[in-house]
Write a protein that holds these residues in place. Structure first.
Motif, mmCIF file in Angstrom:
data_model
loop_
_atom_site.group_PDB
_atom_site.id
_atom_site.type_symbol
_atom_site.label_atom_id
_atom_site.label_comp_id
_atom_site.label_asym_id
_atom_site.label_seq_id
_atom_site.Cartn_x
_atom_site.Cartn_y
_atom_site.Cartn_z
ATOM 1 N N ASN A 1 0.827 -1.203 0.000
ATOM 2 C CA ASN A 1 0.000 0.000 0.000
ATOM 3 C C ASN A 1 0.864 1.258 0.000
ATOM 4 O OD1 ASN A 1 -2.424 1.439 0.074
ATOM 5 N ND2 ASN A 1 -2.324 1.623 2.295
ATOM 6 N N ALA A 2 1.989 1.225 0.722
ATOM 7 C CA ALA A 2 2.874 2.388 0.786
ATOM 8 C C ALA A 2 3.683 2.562 -0.499
ATOM 9 C CB ALA A 2 3.819 2.249 1.983
ATOM 10 N N ASN A 3 3.862 1.490 -1.262
ATOM 11 C CA ASN A 3 4.649 1.529 -2.503
ATOM 12 C C ASN A 3 3.779 1.019 -3.658
ATOM 13 O OD1 ASN A 3 7.279 2.193 -1.207
ATOM 14 N ND2 ASN A 3 6.898 0.230 -0.201
ATOM 15 N N PRO A 4 2.856 1.832 -4.145
ATOM 16 C CA PRO A 4 1.915 1.331 -5.148
ATOM 17 C C PRO A 4 2.548 0.977 -6.490
ATOM 18 C CG PRO A 4 1.571 3.673 -4.766
ATOM 19 C CD PRO A 4 2.578 3.208 -3.770
ATOM 20 N N GLY A 5 3.668 1.581 -6.848
ATOM 21 C CA GLY A 5 4.282 1.282 -8.136
ATOM 22 C C GLY A 5 5.287 0.145 -8.076
ATOM 23 N N SER B 1 7.892 -8.600 -5.942
ATOM 24 C CA SER B 1 9.195 -9.242 -5.755
ATOM 25 C C SER B 1 10.211 -8.307 -5.105
ATOM 26 C CB SER B 1 9.728 -9.749 -7.100
ATOM 27 O OG SER B 1 9.881 -8.659 -7.995
ATOM 28 N N ALA B 2 9.933 -7.000 -5.060
ATOM 29 C CA ALA B 2 10.859 -6.040 -4.452
ATOM 30 C C ALA B 2 10.616 -5.866 -2.961
ATOM 31 C CB ALA B 2 10.724 -4.692 -5.157
ATOM 32 N N TYR B 3 9.719 -6.640 -2.381
ATOM 33 C CA TYR B 3 9.402 -6.526 -0.952
ATOM 34 C C TYR B 3 10.642 -6.850 -0.126
ATOM 35 C CZ TYR B 3 7.263 -7.562 3.557
ATOM 36 O OH TYR B 3 6.940 -7.584 4.898
ATOM 37 N N PRO B 4 11.066 -5.923 0.757
ATOM 38 C CA PRO B 4 12.304 -6.129 1.504
ATOM 39 C C PRO B 4 12.138 -6.983 2.754
ATOM 40 C CG PRO B 4 11.412 -3.972 2.023
ATOM 41 C CD PRO B 4 10.541 -4.571 0.974
ATOM 42 N N GLY B 5 10.956 -7.430 3.061
ATOM 43 C CA GLY B 5 10.710 -8.182 4.287
ATOM 44 C C GLY B 5 11.284 -9.580 4.220
ATOM 45 N N ARG B 6 10.940 -10.348 5.224
ATOM 46 C CA ARG B 6 11.423 -11.718 5.357
ATOM 47 C C ARG B 6 10.946 -12.570 4.186
ATOM 48 N NH1 ARG B 6 9.133 -15.445 9.950
ATOM 49 N NH2 ARG B 6 8.841 -17.064 8.446
ATOM 50 N N ARG B 7 11.854 -13.321 3.616
ATOM 51 C CA ARG B 7 11.509 -14.194 2.487
ATOM 52 C C ARG B 7 11.693 -15.646 2.924
ATOM 53 N NH1 ARG B 7 11.892 -11.172 -2.500
ATOM 54 N NH2 ARG B 7 12.749 -9.145 -2.029
ATOM 55 N N ARG B 8 10.743 -16.424 2.488
ATOM 56 C CA ARG B 8 10.844 -17.851 2.790
ATOM 57 C C ARG B 8 11.130 -18.596 1.496
ATOM 58 N NH1 ARG B 8 5.642 -19.109 6.338
ATOM 59 N NH2 ARG B 8 4.690 -18.564 4.384
#
Length: 161
Positions: free
Chosen positions: A143-147, A151-158
């Motif tokens: 929601n904060a990064n609409p564009g 795959s660019a999500y910097p959070g935890r990846r499993r």
């Protein structure tokens, strides 16, 4: 309003004429036309049914009469009691697009409003869920990064599995 009547009569007449035409074709040997000979009068009946409902609605009659049941006893509670106090009138609901507002006492019922439990209270009642928290963080980031791409999500990846 007159245009609706003319349209309904024209459609019913046209559909019945097409049904008669299909009967003449079917009697000449076209077996598929027997199905169409039944189908066109069904269409005419459907238009007639809709026309009838439109007329009843325009005259102010309800489409369906409610059955007498236990909820009618609640209506009796709305009547003036022995103390002579008048009940508070219920405001009419806004009309739905294409319909008229229901008349008071016409048999229409108000919708039942069910209170909802707030989401915060529901999550506070249960144990903390780390997967749900992670997913909510992901949704907040989207929601904060609409564009941005997912795959660019910097959070935890499993990994898989």
């Amino acid at each position: 309003m007159l245009g609706k009547h003319v349209l309904a009569i024209a459609l019913i007449g046209g559909f019945l004429a097409l049904g008669w035409w299909q009967i003449s074709r079917a009697s000449a040997g076209n077996t598929l036309s027997w199905a169409y000979a039944i189908e066109w009068p069904v269409f005419a009946g459907f238009v007639g049914f809709l026309w009838y409902r439109e007329i009843r609605e325009a005259l102010g009659f309800p489409a369906v009469r409610p059955a007498a049941d236990a909820t009618d006893s609640a209506d009796a509670a709305d009547s003036p009691d022995a103390s002579g106090a008048e009940p508070v009138p219920t405001p009419a609901l806004p009309p739905v697009l294409g319909t008229r507002a229901p008349k008071i006492g016409s048999g229409f019922r108000r919708p039942v409003l069910v209170p909802r439990q707030p989401v915060a209270a529901a999550s506070a009642a249960g144990a903390a869920d780390p997967e749900l928290d992670e997913y909510n963080d992901y949704l907040a980031w989207l929601n904060a990064n609409p564009g941005a791409k997912a795959s660019a999500y910097p959070g935890r990846r499993r990994g898989p599995g």
